[in-house]
Structure formats: C-alpha cells, structure tokens
Design an enzyme around this catalytic site. Structure first.
Site, PDB file in Angstrom:
ATOM      1  N   ASP A  12      -3.054 -18.009   2.591  1.00  0.00           N
ATOM      2  CA  ASP A  12      -4.192 -18.714   2.000  1.00  0.00           C
ATOM      3  C   ASP A  12      -4.777 -19.734   2.972  1.00  0.00           C
ATOM      4  O   ASP A  12      -5.995 -19.881   3.097  1.00  0.00           O
ATOM      5  CB  ASP A  12      -3.813 -19.373   0.673  1.00  0.00           C
ATOM      6  CG  ASP A  12      -2.447 -20.034   0.688  1.00  0.00           C
ATOM      7  OD1 ASP A  12      -1.744 -19.956   1.720  1.00  0.00           O
ATOM      8  OD2 ASP A  12      -2.069 -20.642  -0.338  1.00  0.00           O
TER       9      ASP A  12
ATOM     10  N   TYR B 159       0.819  -1.210   0.000  1.00  0.00           N
ATOM     11  CA  TYR B 159       0.000   0.000   0.000  1.00  0.00           C
ATOM     12  C   TYR B 159       0.857   1.267   0.000  1.00  0.00           C
ATOM     13  O   TYR B 159       0.401   2.329  -0.434  1.00  0.00           O
ATOM     14  CB  TYR B 159      -0.934   0.029   1.213  1.00  0.00           C
ATOM     15  CG  TYR B 159      -2.059  -0.987   1.158  1.00  0.00           C
ATOM     16  CD1 TYR B 159      -2.253  -1.789   0.049  1.00  0.00           C
ATOM     17  CD2 TYR B 159      -2.921  -1.148   2.232  1.00  0.00           C
ATOM     18  CE1 TYR B 159      -3.278  -2.725   0.000  1.00  0.00           C
ATOM     19  CE2 TYR B 159      -3.955  -2.079   2.199  1.00  0.00           C
ATOM     20  CZ  TYR B 159      -4.125  -2.863   1.083  1.00  0.00           C
ATOM     21  OH  TYR B 159      -5.140  -3.783   1.047  1.00  0.00           O
TER      22      TYR B 159
ATOM     23  N   ASP C   9      -5.498  -6.494   5.938  1.00  0.00           N
ATOM     24  CA  ASP C   9      -6.696  -5.827   5.432  1.00  0.00           C
ATOM     25  C   ASP C   9      -7.743  -6.859   5.029  1.00  0.00           C
ATOM     26  O   ASP C   9      -8.922  -6.773   5.401  1.00  0.00           O
ATOM     27  CB  ASP C   9      -6.306  -4.949   4.240  1.00  0.00           C
ATOM     28  CG  ASP C   9      -7.422  -4.021   3.790  1.00  0.00           C
ATOM     29  OD1 ASP C   9      -8.499  -4.017   4.429  1.00  0.00           O
ATOM     30  OD2 ASP C   9      -7.230  -3.303   2.794  1.00  0.00           O
TER      31      ASP C   9
ATOM     32  N   LYS D 217       3.492 -15.252   3.346  1.00  0.00           N
ATOM     33  CA  LYS D 217       3.527 -16.067   2.125  1.00  0.00           C
ATOM     34  C   LYS D 217       4.991 -16.356   1.807  1.00  0.00           C
ATOM     35  O   LYS D 217       5.507 -16.057   0.724  1.00  0.00           O
ATOM     36  CB  LYS D 217       2.820 -15.330   0.978  1.00  0.00           C
ATOM     37  CG  LYS D 217       2.509 -16.212  -0.239  1.00  0.00           C
ATOM     38  CD  LYS D 217       1.543 -17.338   0.064  1.00  0.00           C
ATOM     39  CE  LYS D 217       1.211 -18.115  -1.203  1.00  0.00           C
ATOM     40  NZ  LYS D 217       0.448 -19.349  -0.906  1.00  0.00           N
TER      41      LYS D 217
ATOM     42  N   ASP E 283     -11.273  -8.228   7.461  1.00  0.00           N
ATOM     43  CA  ASP E 283     -12.637  -8.117   6.952  1.00  0.00           C
ATOM     44  C   ASP E 283     -13.330  -9.480   6.956  1.00  0.00           C
ATOM     45  O   ASP E 283     -14.522  -9.586   7.266  1.00  0.00           O
ATOM     46  CB  ASP E 283     -12.629  -7.542   5.530  1.00  0.00           C
ATOM     47  CG  ASP E 283     -12.492  -6.029   5.520  1.00  0.00           C
ATOM     48  OD1 ASP E 283     -12.406  -5.441   6.614  1.00  0.00           O
ATOM     49  OD2 ASP E 283     -12.453  -5.441   4.424  1.00  0.00           O
TER      50      ASP E 283
END
Length: 362
Positions: A223, A142, A247, A191, A251
């Site tokens: 994942d 970001y 992020d 990851k 959610d």
C-alpha cells in the site's frame, strides 16, 4: 541469425499493433541480415470463436517449439460469459505456466518527449522516472486454488495465495542481477504485516541478498509502494514483488510515464525463451479504428531482440528510431497534448510506418 517466433495477434487492437511490430522486425531482419520465421497461432477470444477453446493444443505446442512468443492482447467483454477455465485470459496464464515464464520484467521510463502526457506534477517529473518492476509470474493467488461454494446457506468464494521458498528465490535473483547493472537498489514489496506468504517472501529475499553484497535491499508494504510510485517515483531503481501486487503496481507505473500504450514487457524463463507483449489490454472500444499506440508492442520486439536473441545493437536501433519519431512531434491520440500545436497526430499504422522508415535510414 535465424529465429522462429510464435505470433499471437489476439483480440481487440492486438492484430493492429502486432502488424506494426512485425513491420519493424522485418526491417531489422533485412538491415542486419537475420531471418525471422513467424508462426501465427490462435489464443484468447479469437481462438474461442474459431475452435471453442481459449488455447488450442496446437497453439501451445507451437509456442513451446518456437524461440520466443510475441503477443498482442487477449480478452474483451464479448467473452465475459465464458466459464472460468475458458476465459481468454486463461490462455495467457497457461502459456506462462507451460513455458515456465516465471519472471516478468516491466520498465517504467518517462521519455522526455512524453512528459506532458503524465498526470504527475512537474516538480515530481523533473527528478525523472526510470525503474523496473520485476514481478513473479507463475505463483501466488493467480495460480492457487479458486473455489466458490455454499456454506451454511451462503455462497462463499476463496482464492488460495501460495508461494514456495524456491519460487521466491528464483525471482529475487533476477531482480538482484538486474539491479547490479543499474543503481544497485532493490525494493522488495510485500504485505508482511498481514500475509504469511509475504513473511516468507521477506525472509527468502533477505537470504538471497547475502549473495549480492553490492546491492542494497529494502522492504516496503504494497500500500505504501502504491503511494510512493505516485509521490516520489524517482526513489525506485528495481522493484521486486509477487504476482498480484506486481500486476497492479506495474499498471500504475505505466500511467505515470505518460501512456500505458508505450510500455513493453518481457516474461522470461530460465532459458532464453520469453514471451513479449505490451502491458495494455485489448481495448475493444477502439479496435479497428487505427487509434491504438503500437510503441509498446514495438518496444516489446526490442526487448525480445535483446533478452532472448542477444541482439543488443538491433534493440538499441529500434529505441533510437522511436525517440527520433517522438522528437519530430508525432503522437498517437493517447499521448497527444491538444495544447501543443507543434505535435502531429497519427494513427497506429502511420506510427508503425514512421518508425520502420526511420529504422531503415539509421
């Protein structure tokens, strides 16, 4: 105690939910003899409409000078055609960066009263959901370089994902400290089988873990973590992860607890200053219709009182008031189970009034 709070009502349902949160904060001030001075500032789409830029300099300066920041929500389709540097969301990213808000704390707690609103099966829910996501907030993709260019006659876009060892160490220590006050379990999500940033993340977190021998550290690929949050959320205590992964996962975690409208968050610096906001967006489709759920914003106020101001008794009182109102069967539409005739549907303003009135009686 006297504190100055920068208030960003923002866009969409932001003004509605902030109004209810301030109503509750006013009761706290009166009940416990505090003074909260509100400095209203523009940021996001409303700032673009008023003065052409998503974060005016004076707004940023007030945020810097205040003891903490309370935010409703920013953004919406109305401003989708803005250039990338002036989109409403850029205001939030800039505030995080300028205030050094590197640590985002997002609880995922299933309140017993809202169990029927969760999409998960009963056999999963009966084991409970109570974990915290600690997300690094001012690094990663970001905040990396974003480029769109033409190469060999074709448009190519790239986004740079970057982390330093010191950034990873700072957020890891926050997670380990939180875990010490809970079940002493940290799952670091990365990851590392693909990304260099994740391999560094894993190396640094393992070094930090040596300073916290009482806390158990494990690693999980992002994942798999996304799957496990839905399959067995009870296994988590503290999840530590980087910006983009956090992020997405936070959610997901909010939905399994019944409603995204009930989850607060705190974005913290190395100082006591923080930015507090519900994790949901501006929901322009229901803006102005009195349908928004203000509980996430009200609980964000409770987090402000606790983390930035050290007012633990006052924060607990807000949480108790909300639980009492939910026990009485009051629900906004996002948490209402139509099959349960004992529940009573209320709007955003009515829910704020109910919580404030219950708080007064405690």
């Amino acid at each position: 105690m006297q504190k100055t709070i920068a208030v960003i009502r923002g866009d969409g349902i932001g003004p509605e939910i902030i109004t209810q949160a301030l109503k509750v904060l006013d009761v706290i001030a009166q009940k416990y003899n505090h003074t909260f001075v509100y400095k209203e500032v523009l940021a996001g789409g409303c700032a673009i409409d008023a003065c052409g830029e998503c974060l005016p300099k004076e707004s940023l300066e007030i945020c810097k000078q205040s003891d903490s920041v309370l935010l409703g929500a920013v953004g919406g389709p109305k401003w989708d055609n803005q250039p990338s540097h002036n989109r409403p969301e850029k205001a939030l990213l800039q505030i995080r960066k300028e205030l050094g808000l590197f640590a985002n704390i997002r609880p995922a707690l299933l309140l017993p009263q809202l169990q029927s609103a969760s999409p998960l099966k009963e056999e999963i829910l009966k084991k409970g959901i109570d974990f915290i996501i600690v997300r690094e907030l001012i690094g990663g993709v970001y905040f990396g370089e974003h480029k769109t260019q033409e190469i060999a006659g074709e448009v190519v876009a790239s986004d740079d994902m970057r982390y330093s060892a010191s950034q990873i160490e700072s957020i890891a220590r926050v997670a380990f400290q939180i875990a010490r006050g809970r079940e002493k379990q940290v799952v670091s999500v990365d990851k590392a089988n693909v990304l260099d940033t994740s391999r560094l993340w894993r190396k640094v977190t393992e070094e930090v873990a040596k300073d916290y021998p009482d806390v158990n550290l494990t690693h999980m690929y992002v994942d798999n973590a996304a799957m496990q949050i839905c399959r067995a959320p009870w296994q988590f205590d503290v999840i530590l992860t980087e910006n983009m992964f956090g992020d997405i996962l936070s959610d997901e975690a909010s939905v399994i607890t019944g409603s995204i409208g009930t989850i607060p968050s705190a974005s913290l610096a190395h100082t006591e200053k923080g930015l507090y906001e519900p994790i949901h967006g501006s929901a322009p489709d229901i803006a102005g219709e009195d349908k928004a759920n203000p509980i996430g914003t009200i609980l964000s106020v409770a987090m402000m009182l606790e983390h930035s101001f050290g007012l633990h008794k006052e924060a607990n009182a807000i949480q108790k008031a909300i639980e009492t109102i939910l026990n009485q069967g009051y629900r906004t539409l996002d948490t209402l189970n139509p099959a349960d005739s004992s529940l009573k549907a209320v709007g955003c303003e009515a829910m704020g009034d109910l919580v404030a009135k219950e708080l007064e009686s405690l």
